[in-house]
Design a protein around this motif. Structure first.
Motif, PDB file in Angstrom:
ATOM      1  N   ASP A 151     -39.875  47.657 -34.504  1.00  0.00           N
ATOM      2  CA  ASP A 151     -39.315  47.709 -35.872  1.00  0.00           C
ATOM      3  C   ASP A 151     -39.641  49.010 -36.576  1.00  0.00           C
ATOM      4  OD1 ASP A 151     -38.203  45.033 -35.816  1.00  0.00           O
ATOM      5  OD2 ASP A 151     -40.279  44.330 -35.905  1.00  0.00           O
ATOM      6  N   LYS A 152     -39.655  50.115 -35.815  1.00  0.00           N
ATOM      7  CA  LYS A 152     -40.012  51.405 -36.395  1.00  0.00           C
ATOM      8  C   LYS A 152     -38.968  51.860 -37.396  1.00  0.00           C
ATOM      9  CE  LYS A 152     -42.823  53.297 -32.622  1.00  0.00           C
ATOM     10  NZ  LYS A 152     -42.919  54.370 -31.602  1.00  0.00           N
ATOM     11  N   GLY A 153     -39.449  52.525 -38.448  1.00  0.00           N
ATOM     12  CA  GLY A 153     -38.556  53.077 -39.457  1.00  0.00           C
ATOM     13  C   GLY A 153     -38.939  52.623 -40.855  1.00  0.00           C
ATOM     14  N   ASP A 154     -38.637  53.472 -41.816  1.00  0.00           N
ATOM     15  CA  ASP A 154     -38.988  53.169 -43.204  1.00  0.00           C
ATOM     16  C   ASP A 154     -37.916  52.375 -43.922  1.00  0.00           C
ATOM     17  OD1 ASP A 154     -41.395  54.553 -42.938  1.00  0.00           O
ATOM     18  OD2 ASP A 154     -40.455  56.465 -43.491  1.00  0.00           O
ATOM     19  N   THR A 155     -36.717  52.360 -43.375  1.00  0.00           N
ATOM     20  CA  THR A 155     -35.623  51.636 -44.012  1.00  0.00           C
ATOM     21  C   THR A 155     -35.082  50.585 -43.053  1.00  0.00           C
ATOM     22  OG1 THR A 155     -33.893  53.124 -43.197  1.00  0.00           O
ATOM     23  CG2 THR A 155     -34.988  53.728 -45.279  1.00  0.00           C
ATOM     24  N   GLU A 156     -34.334  49.632 -43.588  1.00  0.00           N
ATOM     25  CA  GLU A 156     -33.744  48.599 -42.734  1.00  0.00           C
ATOM     26  C   GLU A 156     -32.767  49.212 -41.733  1.00  0.00           C
ATOM     27  OE1 GLU A 156     -31.279  44.369 -43.045  1.00  0.00           O
ATOM     28  OE2 GLU A 156     -31.730  45.521 -44.853  1.00  0.00           O
ATOM     29  N   GLU A 157     -32.050  50.256 -42.155  1.00  0.00           N
ATOM     30  CA  GLU A 157     -31.112  50.923 -41.256  1.00  0.00           C
ATOM     31  C   GLU A 157     -31.834  51.525 -40.054  1.00  0.00           C
ATOM     32  OE1 GLU A 157     -27.265  53.838 -41.698  1.00  0.00           O
ATOM     33  OE2 GLU A 157     -29.087  54.417 -42.767  1.00  0.00           O
ATOM     34  N   GLU A 158     -32.989  52.157 -40.303  1.00  0.00           N
ATOM     35  CA  GLU A 158     -33.755  52.731 -39.211  1.00  0.00           C
ATOM     36  C   GLU A 158     -34.370  51.655 -38.334  1.00  0.00           C
ATOM     37  OE1 GLU A 158     -36.466  55.128 -41.396  1.00  0.00           O
ATOM     38  OE2 GLU A 158     -35.224  56.923 -41.280  1.00  0.00           O
ATOM     39  N   GLN A 159     -34.795  50.561 -38.944  1.00  0.00           N
ATOM     40  CA  GLN A 159     -35.398  49.475 -38.181  1.00  0.00           C
ATOM     41  C   GLN A 159     -34.385  48.740 -37.310  1.00  0.00           C
ATOM     42  OE1 GLN A 159     -37.169  47.212 -41.343  1.00  0.00           O
ATOM     43  NE2 GLN A 159     -38.761  48.754 -41.736  1.00  0.00           N
ATOM     44  N   LYS A 160     -33.103  48.938 -37.605  1.00  0.00           N
ATOM     45  CA  LYS A 160     -32.029  48.324 -36.821  1.00  0.00           C
ATOM     46  C   LYS A 160     -31.109  49.401 -36.239  1.00  0.00           C
ATOM     47  CE  LYS A 160     -32.016  43.908 -39.280  1.00  0.00           C
ATOM     48  NZ  LYS A 160     -31.191  42.922 -40.031  1.00  0.00           N
ATOM     49  N   ALA A 161     -31.703  50.487 -35.802  1.00  0.00           N
ATOM     50  CA  ALA A 161     -30.919  51.634 -35.322  1.00  0.00           C
ATOM     51  C   ALA A 161     -30.403  51.454 -33.904  1.00  0.00           C
ATOM     52  CB  ALA A 161     -31.756  52.902 -35.411  1.00  0.00           C
ATOM     53  N   TYR A 162     -30.940  50.479 -33.168  1.00  0.00           N
ATOM     54  CA  TYR A 162     -30.536  50.272 -31.782  1.00  0.00           C
ATOM     55  C   TYR A 162     -29.925  48.891 -31.606  1.00  0.00           C
ATOM     56  CZ  TYR A 162     -33.138  54.446 -30.497  1.00  0.00           C
ATOM     57  OH  TYR A 162     -33.569  55.735 -30.387  1.00  0.00           O
ATOM     58  N   LEU A 163     -28.930  48.820 -30.735  1.00  0.00           N
ATOM     59  CA  LEU A 163     -28.354  47.543 -30.351  1.00  0.00           C
ATOM     60  C   LEU A 163     -28.905  47.190 -28.975  1.00  0.00           C
ATOM     61  CD1 LEU A 163     -24.765  46.366 -30.871  1.00  0.00           C
ATOM     62  CD2 LEU A 163     -25.758  46.168 -28.595  1.00  0.00           C
ATOM     63  N   ASN A 164     -29.381  45.984 -28.806  1.00  0.00           N
ATOM     64  CA  ASN A 164     -30.114  45.591 -27.607  1.00  0.00           C
ATOM     65  C   ASN A 164     -29.390  44.504 -26.822  1.00  0.00           C
ATOM     66  OD1 ASN A 164     -32.839  47.045 -28.190  1.00  0.00           O
ATOM     67  ND2 ASN A 164     -32.347  45.975 -30.092  1.00  0.00           N
ATOM     68  N   CYS A 165     -29.320  44.682 -25.507  1.00  0.00           N
ATOM     69  CA  CYS A 165     -28.702  43.717 -24.607  1.00  0.00           C
ATOM     70  C   CYS A 165     -29.768  43.232 -23.624  1.00  0.00           C
ATOM     71  CB  CYS A 165     -27.551  44.351 -23.845  1.00  0.00           C
ATOM     72  SG  CYS A 165     -26.199  44.962 -24.886  1.00  0.00           S
ATOM     73  N   PRO A 166     -30.153  41.941 -23.672  1.00  0.00           N
ATOM     74  CA  PRO A 166     -31.274  41.451 -22.854  1.00  0.00           C
ATOM     75  C   PRO A 166     -30.846  41.057 -21.448  1.00  0.00           C
ATOM     76  CG  PRO A 166     -30.434  39.686 -24.219  1.00  0.00           C
ATOM     77  CD  PRO A 166     -29.586  40.888 -24.531  1.00  0.00           C
ATOM     78  N   MET A 167     -31.771  41.192 -20.515  1.00  0.00           N
ATOM     79  CA  MET A 167     -31.541  40.761 -19.133  1.00  0.00           C
ATOM     80  C   MET A 167     -32.674  39.870 -18.662  1.00  0.00           C
ATOM     81  SD  MET A 167     -30.148  43.940 -16.837  1.00  0.00           S
ATOM     82  CE  MET A 167     -28.504  44.614 -17.030  1.00  0.00           C
ATOM     83  N   THR A 168     -32.317  38.829 -17.901  1.00  0.00           N
ATOM     84  CA  THR A 168     -33.309  38.045 -17.182  1.00  0.00           C
ATOM     85  C   THR A 168     -33.681  38.797 -15.900  1.00  0.00           C
ATOM     86  OG1 THR A 168     -31.657  36.860 -15.886  1.00  0.00           O
ATOM     87  CG2 THR A 168     -32.260  35.916 -18.039  1.00  0.00           C
ATOM     88  N   LYS A 169     -34.672  38.308 -15.185  1.00  0.00           N
ATOM     89  CA  LYS A 169     -35.076  38.931 -13.927  1.00  0.00           C
ATOM     90  C   LYS A 169     -33.928  38.922 -12.912  1.00  0.00           C
ATOM     91  CE  LYS A 169     -38.876  39.016 -10.542  1.00  0.00           C
ATOM     92  NZ  LYS A 169     -38.047  39.260  -9.337  1.00  0.00           N
TER      93      LYS A 169
END
Length: 447
Positions: free
Chosen positions: A184-202
């Motif tokens: 959750d790095k970043g000083d603003t909400e925009e920075e804290q949500k700067a990446y879109l994440n796609c999860p994978m199982t093993k």
């Protein structure tokens, strides 16, 4: 000297720039090193020689950004489009051309123009006087490339370029993906949500690695070597070093919590990051690749959340000399440190014949207008030409700047229109209608 425009490079961009400037009343000299100095890719000394495909891609000006760029260039009396139409081959909805007669016609037309001369020979230094456009393309000579690098200090003058694919944001399944920066790095909400994440199982990760290792890869041309940029190692090369390499590199799952399933830790995570100011385009972080295009779409659609992804650009690896235009050029395509020099074409960070010629068209008009004492504003942002030049001169992220084709992800959204795949037809038609009006209005100020 003051009423002559000099253009280095007689490819798509240089040829179009010369045509536009000469028709506005300037004397033009095209400086072309071929055939005196050859490249591994060219076969002739003709101007506008097509060295790769013979296709200008889609000619649909209502539903395709490339087709819209065709339309704008035709409306501006573009030479490249005139000759492409003259030598058109059957290709469905695409514009394909008979490459040798096309290049010969461009050459003959420019040589016959009373205001255009062609000087054959290599230029290896940046000119200090006069008005110049550098349109030397991806095969810029070592001498001139070194001079540009010395002037700009740009590390992005490439020899071999591995690039990551770019995805349209509205084609990603947000029921699977979520927005979060690591820890959750970043000083603003925009920075804290700067990446879109796609999860994978093993199991998903293991299947992905298997597909990655088995996929067809692009081969190097004769005379090319595999010298990659630092930090741009293709993902399949990393995977070959060990099955866990990617999971401890660009796909590491640390510092992230799946917003849709917070109790289960992903085995690996693919991250995407905004690639333009509008947020309509996302690049897959660390996913430089030399897989062939068909293999890329198959492999990358294995990533959860990207099953229905649409790609604005696929990854690739090739020799490609280009400058970091967002930091080096102003909105008139002038080199900030030497405003008597403009850049145009592929060296500015656009991809493709059409985009290169379009940037030549714009640079030629802007340069001619300035020299003649009637400077023009740059192309309107809502046009295809304007969207593209805005991207390369300021809209793109300078730190991750890589060559780009024209696409609707570069356009400002039209208010009130539905996003996603279902609303695409109406959205694209709105983009093209708006662009055509803006482009015609811009052209009308010059008549």
């Amino acid at each position: 000297m003051t009423q002559t425009l000099h253009i280095i490079g007689g490819g798509m961009a240089g040829s179009e720039a010369a045509w536009q400037a000469a028709n506005m009343g300037l004397n033009v000299v095209i400086h072309e090193m071929r055939p005196k100095v050859e490249t591994f890719a060219h076969r002739t000394g003709n101007l506008a020689e097509m060295v790769c495909s013979n296709s200008f891609r889609s000619d649909d000006s209502e539903q395709n950004a490339v087709g819209l760029l065709h339309w704008e260039m035709r409306a501006a009396n573009g030479l490249i489009m005139q000759m492409a139409d003259k030598h058109r081959l059957p290709a469905g909805g695409a514009l394909a051309v008979d490459r040798d007669p096309f290049a010969q016609s461009v050459t003959d037309t420019l040589l016959a123009h009373p205001r255009i001369q062609v000087a054959y020979g290599e230029i290896t230094e940046l000119p200090s006087e006069g008005h110049w456009i550098i349109a030397t393309g991806p095969l810029t000579s070592a001498g001139l490339g070194g001079a540009i690098q010395a002037e700009t200090g740009a590390d992005a003058l490439a020899f071999f370029d591995a690039i990551a694919p770019i995805v349209y944001a509205d084609s990603i399944n947000m029921d699977i993906a979520w927005l979060q920066s690591r820890y959750d790095k970043g000083d603003t909400e925009e920075e804290q949500k700067a990446y879109l994440n796609c999860p994978m199982t093993k199991d998903q990760y293991e299947a992905f690695i298997d597909a990655l290792l088995a996929a067809d890869k692009a081969e190097f041309h004769e005379g090319e070597t595999a010298g990659y940029f630092d930090g741009c190692l293709p993902i399949e090369v990393m995977a070959e070093r060990g099955r866990e390499t990617l999971r401890h590199g660009p796909m590491k799952p640390v510092g992230l919590t799946n917003a849709h399933d917070p109790d289960n830790k992903p085995y690996a995570v693919v991250q995407l990051r905004r690639d333009n100011a509008l947020g309509t385009l996302l690049n897959i972080v660390g996913f430089q690749t030399k897989m062939k295009y068909g293999a890329q779409t198959e492999v990358f659609k294995m990533i959860p959340g990207l099953e229905e992804a649409s790609f604005a650009r696929l990854g690739g690896i090739h020799r490609n000399t280009f400058i970091n235009s967002p930091t080096l050029l102003d909105d008139q395509m002038r080199l900030k440190s030497r405003p008597n020099i403009r850049f145009a074409g592929q060296i500015t960070g656009v991809e493709g014949y059409v985009e290169s010629a379009a940037m030549g068209l714009l640079a030629g008009r802007l340069a001619a207008a300035e020299i003649l004492g009637t400077p023009l504003p740059t192309a309107p942002l809502n046009s295809a030409m304007g969207a593209l030049v805005h991207h390369i001169t300021g809209g793109a992220e300078a730190k991750t700047f890589q060559p780009m084709n024209v696409n609707f992800g570069l356009f400002q959204p039209v208010d009130g229109l539905k996003g996603g795949r279902r609303g695409r037809k109406d959205r694209y038609k709105a983009y093209t209608d708006r662009a055509k009006e803006a482009w015609q209005n811009w052209l009308s100020t010059q008549s």
